[in-house]
Design an enzyme around this catalytic site. Structure first.
Site, PDB file in Angstrom:
ATOM      1  N   ASP B  36       0.819  -1.213   0.000  1.00 16.66           N
ATOM      2  CA  ASP B  36       0.000   0.000   0.000  1.00 16.66           C
ATOM      3  C   ASP B  36       0.853   1.263   0.000  1.00 16.66           C
ATOM      4  OD1 ASP B  36      -2.101  -1.705  -0.061  1.00 16.66           O
ATOM      5  OD2 ASP B  36      -2.924  -1.186   1.894  1.00 16.66           O
ATOM      6  N   ASP B 281     -14.924  35.560 -33.723  1.00 17.71           N
ATOM      7  CA  ASP B 281     -14.243  34.288 -33.982  1.00 17.71           C
ATOM      8  C   ASP B 281     -14.887  33.153 -33.177  1.00 17.71           C
ATOM      9  OD1 ASP B 281     -11.916  32.852 -35.232  1.00 17.71           O
ATOM     10  OD2 ASP B 281     -11.639  32.356 -33.114  1.00 17.71           O
ATOM     11  N   GLY B 416     -12.498  29.036 -35.193  1.00 16.67           N
ATOM     12  CA  GLY B 416     -13.572  29.488 -36.061  1.00 16.67           C
ATOM     13  C   GLY B 416     -13.102  29.815 -37.461  1.00 16.67           C
ATOM     14  N   LEU B 417     -12.083  30.664 -37.540  1.00 15.96           N
ATOM     15  CA  LEU B 417     -11.594  31.099 -38.830  1.00 15.96           C
ATOM     16  C   LEU B 417     -11.096  29.908 -39.641  1.00 15.96           C
ATOM     17  CD1 LEU B 417     -11.422  33.720 -40.210  1.00 15.96           C
ATOM     18  CD2 LEU B 417      -9.131  34.069 -39.262  1.00 15.96           C
TER      19      LEU B 417
HETATM   20  S1  SF4 Z   1      -2.762  -6.759  -2.882  1.00 17.18           S
HETATM   21 FE1  SF4 Z   1      -4.021  -4.914  -2.762  1.00 17.18          FE
HETATM   22  S2  SF4 Z   1      -4.279  -4.584  -0.556  1.00 17.18           S
HETATM   23 FE2  SF4 Z   1      -2.536  -5.984  -0.811  1.00 17.18          FE
HETATM   24  S3  SF4 Z   1      -0.731  -4.693  -0.844  1.00 17.18           S
HETATM   25 FE3  SF4 Z   1      -1.346  -5.003  -2.971  1.00 17.18          FE
HETATM   26  S4  SF4 Z   1      -2.667  -3.240  -3.397  1.00 17.18           S
HETATM   27 FE4  SF4 Z   1      -2.497  -3.373  -1.180  1.00 17.18          FE
END
Ligand code: SF4
Lengths: 434, 514
Positions: B36, B281, B416-417
């Site tokens: 994470d 324009d 536009g032009l």
């Molecule tokens: S599997 Fe999903 S929850 Fe687990 S570390 Fe990877 S991203 Fe995070």
């Protein structure tokens, strides 16, 4: 080990016993990807595969954040989000999987293999995705094969996701016919261009039949048995290797084909197993070796005696430390690795100059302290750390590029060196006046 | 279970990271597996942040599950406090830790740490990023605000306000704050506090000293502002100054609440937008069909700018935030636009493909869709991408923001032009519609010539064009040709006409001209 002419003779004498090395063990907060990352490059390599992660919004967000930059076409991966009701066991997960797979196959009729990829949440609630994979395979057989592997952050770091995927394929390989002649399986996802170069070299050496795992497409899976020889192109394939060894295959111990020297020794391991004579080996590999060495020269001039710090990330750190020190003359201050698999790293460790500090695992803040204190000329690290290190005046190279760029083999040795020399060149090139 | 190819919002702890990383002196410890930690790269790579985000991940692994977990978390907690010495510590669980039933808050309280701790309870699977940011900001304000404070007596002093809502990774938050602060300054109003961006825990303590609150991003600051209104009786301004008219409304509302008179020159407007839009324009913009998708605030504001200030026609109006869907649906109805509330990328893709606009205003995801369909597009809302952090000053809010909207939305369209010249010299070998707009790097053939998705949506078999009718179609200026083709095909389909003749083409034309 036989010293072939290409072995770098100027460098420090290798330690005799790799197992003697001290390795610092660290356990603490980390800054590394989980194994889900593997599908970002695997889905580009396996052109008929779709990866369906069964996980949380975090998993989906990770793939999007880490993969988004690398994806130019519609990705062949998606996340099946587990919602509260699924986690509480109020829904039939099979129904959700069936619907998702049906929807994917409708949208992408070219898909021939689907991987149900387990994540932390699916592991924690113990979803049985292998059973689901078998059931779906029988539904879609023979058009589509469905496999399962887990790549959660609880058990895998970054490149180990590829290992888990290849292990799932390895379990499915057919048995080789009894009495089949010797064959070679090269393990590890390589860019097509590198695969083709290696194929030509093996052909010229008279080594074969050779198959590469993973292949570009489902179908034509190589058989495995006692006559199978394994050559690992990547160091992080421990589980895949274990499964194939259990099925009778024999691993050919070698360093990894990184740099000219690594490539030669790697090819040599296969050549020895096929009893290729020295003259032929030399003749076949000489042009590549010479080109590789020439390509390294300019970079070596820039990098020689420069000090580098390698953060743990892809498990390529030890082979890289060997290449950087032996072929480019760099001084490695520390080489970190998420895991150190002694057996698979044996040939590398015996080439690695003595005195390079190795770290297994991570305590990211302590490691950053050491890195900043050492003031290296170059730092190899992940995307989360690079800019903050640049901001304190260090020069960095993102480790993820080592996975996405072709770096293996003779013809890529120069490109690999350039990944390290370019940040240094850039630092010299920039001039913002006073 | 829900299939997500791309998602509009991350999990709620990402919202909390955006708040923590925007502030000073705050650290956030997340009980999470090592993977994470990817969230750091959003800040360091996308936003090009120079320092590591103030976030630590306990990084537990399988082998820690069970008894070791509490010890691991508490050890990390102690080391984090020792190392970073935050003046406010946030602790919380990621999706995985939540499933494991760990209680970061309880574990933190048991340690008696020398720093205030807020335990965030962010249901990972039920809520999303913006909710997480809003809840985190609300908890911080509630916990830290000194409730004994009130605004100092007015006695001729300048009015004081708080600017609430800007975070890390927000869409142009950095520049919006500068722009809105300048507007307030010009009105003789001081900004007492901007939060979360740039605020420290000590600053938040003093939040009660302001006379009123300006809510720049309701998705993030609305719950905190509502609480402040209840607790400190601080009125809140939730007119968001996105667009020329909205900025003038904002100024009027601020003047009313603050009891000041805005300078005339300011009310007359410091923006080029009205004149740029009036000048000839821009005539080409009239009635161009636009589809808008984003967070509710940006989508609603874009709809107003598109309709009232640029003279475009809004064909579709949608949002991924379910929170304010009623308002958005009502607005869409007023505009005669098709409303869409979803966070399913595939649905958005179908919707855009079906509505076939000439311009898409959306997030990075809609930009992707538009690119694939060969439609012009501009980004108006988070989720963000590295391109949404330009080196130059580029606000969305205020009068300068209105200039930016004009440029960035009209630039991808054909000038536009240029359109007129193209029509005039249609047969010139290089100056023709297949060359596309000269200012776009990859000449994208426009709607009429693009292999549009009509062939990809096989619902009804497209009627066949007779050669003569097809030739006639080719004479229609290409920028309306796509529309003419669509309308004629629809006309033919509705009437069961299998072959479109010259007659059908003109019948359809008169039908749609009614
Ligand atoms: S599997 Fe999903 S929850 Fe687990 S570390 Fe990877 S991203 Fe995070």
């Amino acid at each position: 080990m036989t010293v072939i002419p290409v072995m770098n003779e100027d460098c420090a004498s290798p330690v005799a016993d790799a197992f003697r090395r001290d390795v610092r063990q660290e356990r603490g907060p980390r800054q590394m990807f989980c194994g889900l990352a593997g599908l970002i490059w695997l889905h580009r390599k396996m052109t008929d595969a779709f990866f369906l992660v069964v996980g949380s919004r975090t998993c989906a967000h990770f793939l999007q954040s880490a993969g988004g930059v690398m994806i130019f076409a519609e990705p062949r991966f998606a996340t099946l989000l587990l919602e509260e009701r699924d986690l509480a066991g109020l829904t039939d997960v099979d129904d959700g999987l069936d619907d998702a797979v049906a929807r994917i196959l409708k949208r992408r009729p070219d898909v021939r293999q689907i991987y149900l990829v387990g994540s932390c949440p699916s592991e924690v609630i113990k979803l049985d995705l292998s059973r689901a994979a078998r059931r779906l395979t029988s539904t879609y057989h023979p058009r589509v094969t469905v496999r399962h592997y887990a790549a959660s952050g609880l058990d895998t770091v970054f490149t180990r996701g590829e290992d888990a995927c290849l292990a799932a394929i390895a379990r499915d390989l057919p048995d080789a016919a009894p009495g089949a002649r010797a064959s070679l399986i090269v393990l590890g996802a390589l860019p097509d261009i590198v695969e083709d170069q290696f194929r030509r070299l093996f052909d010229a050496l008279g080594i074969g039949p050779v198959s590469f795992l993973p292949g570009k497409r489902q179908g034509s899976l190589p058989g495995v048995g006692r006559a199978t020889r394994l050559l690992l192109a990547q160091p992080f394939l421990a589980e895949t290797t274990r499964i194939l060894e259990a099925r009778g295959a024999l691993r050919l111990p070698a360093p990894y084909p990184i740099g000219v020297e690594g490539t030669s020794l790697w090819l040599k391991a296969a050549a020895d197993a096929w009893a290729v004579d020295a003259g032929r080996f030399d003749a076949v590999t000489a042009p590549g070796r010479e080109r590789g060495i020439r390509a390294l020269e300019g970079h070596a001039a820039l990098l020689r005696q420069r000090r580098i710090f390698l953060f743990p990330d892809s498990e390529l750190e030890i082979p890289l430390a060997r290449f950087l020190s032996r072929e480019l003359g760099m001084t490695v201050i520390e080489a970190g690795t998420p895991y150190l698999h002694r057996t698979l790293m044996d040939a590398e460790l015996s080439l690695l100059p003595d005195g390079i500090p190795l770290t297994e695992g991570q305590d990211v803040d302590r490691q950053l302290d050491r890195c900043r204190a050492a003031r290296p000329d170059l730092v190899l690290c992940g995307l989360g750390l690079a800019n903050p290190l640049e901001a304190v005046g260090l020069t960095t190279k993102w480790s993820i590029e080592l996975i996405f760029s072709p770096i293996h083999g003779y013809e890529q040795a120069g490109d690999l060196a350039q990944l390290f020399s370019r940040p240094m060149t850039r630092m010299t090139a920039l001039d913002f006046g006073r | 279970m829900k299939l997500a190819i791309w998602s509009y919002e991350g999990p709620p702890h990402i919202g909390a990271i955006r708040v923590a990383a925007a502030m000073e002196g705050v650290h956030y410890l997340i009980h999470a597996p090592q993977g994470d930690s990817y969230a750091d790269l959003l800040l360091t790579m996308i936003e090009r942040r120079r320092t590591r985000p103030p976030v630590t991940y306990s990084s537990f692994q399988s082998r820690d599950l069970g008894r070791d977990m509490a010890a691991l978390f508490q050890r990390t907690l102690r080391e984090t406090v020792d190392r970073f010495r935050p003046r406010l510590l946030l602790v919380g669980a990621s999706c995985t830790a939540e499933l494991l039933g760990d209680d970061p808050g309880g574990l933190a309280r048991a340690l008696d740490l020398p720093v205030p701790v807020i335990a965030l309870d962010l249901p990972a699977n039920a809520r999303k990023e913006n909710w997480g940011a809003a809840e985190t900001f609300y908890q911080i304000v509630r916990t830290l605000a000194d409730r004994t404070l009130s605004p100092p007596p007015r006695n001729g002093r300048r009015p004081l306000c708080n600017l609430l809502g800007p975070t890390s990774l927000g869409f142009r938050h950095r520049d919006d704050v500068i722009e809105v602060s300048r507007l307030l300054e010009a009105m003789g109003i001081d900004v007492a506090l901007t939060a979360p961006m740039g605020a420290s825990p000590e600053d938040i303590k003093t939040i009660g000293r302001a006379d009123f609150n300006v809510v720049l991003y309701p998705e993030i600051a609305a719950p905190a502002a509502a609480w402040l209104e209840r607790t400190f009786h601080q009125p809140r301004i939730d007119t968001v100054p996105l667009g020329y008219g909205a900025t003038r409304d904002f100024i009027a509302r601020v003047a009313e609440v603050a009891g000041v008179v805005a300078p005339d020159a300011m009310i007359a407007g410091w923006s080029n937008l009205p004149w740029w839009s009036r000048s000839v324009d821009s005539t080409y913009l009239t009635g161009k069909r636009v589809v808008i998708f984003g967070d509710t605030t940006h989508a609603m504001a874009a709809a107003r700018v598109a309709t009232d200030e640029l003279g475009l026609t809004v064909a579709g109006l949608g949002t991924y935030s379910r929170e304010c869907q009623a308002v958005l649906k009502a607005a869409a109805q007023d505009l005669g636009a098709e409303a869409l509330v979803t966070d399913d990328y595939l649905e958005v893709e179908d919707w855009i493909g079906r509505l076939r606009p000439e311009l898409v205003l959306g997030t990075q995801m809609e930009r992707h869709i538009a690119k694939r369909l060969g439609i012009a597009s501009a980004v108006i809302s988070a989720p963000v991408h590295v391109e949404d952090f330009p080196a130059r000053y580029s606000p969305q809010m205020g009068f300068e923001g209105a200039n930016v909207l004009f440029d960035s939305w009209t630039h991808p369209l054909m000038r536009g032009l240029e359109e007129h010249l193209l029509t005039m010299f249609r047969d010139d070998f290089e100056f023709n519609d297949a060359s596309g707009p000269s200012h776009l790097p990859h000449a994208i053939p426009f709607s009429g010539t693009a292999a549009g998705p009509s062939s990809a949506t096989p619902s009804t078999p497209a009627p066949v064009w007779a050669a003569e009718a097809e030739r006639e179609l080719g004479k229609i200026p290409f920028f309306v040709r796509g529309k003419a083709r669509r309308n004629t095909e629809q006309f033919a389909n509705d009437r069961g006409i299998a072959v479109i003749t010259l007659g059908t083409l003109y019948d359809a034309k008169s039908h749609f001209a009614r």
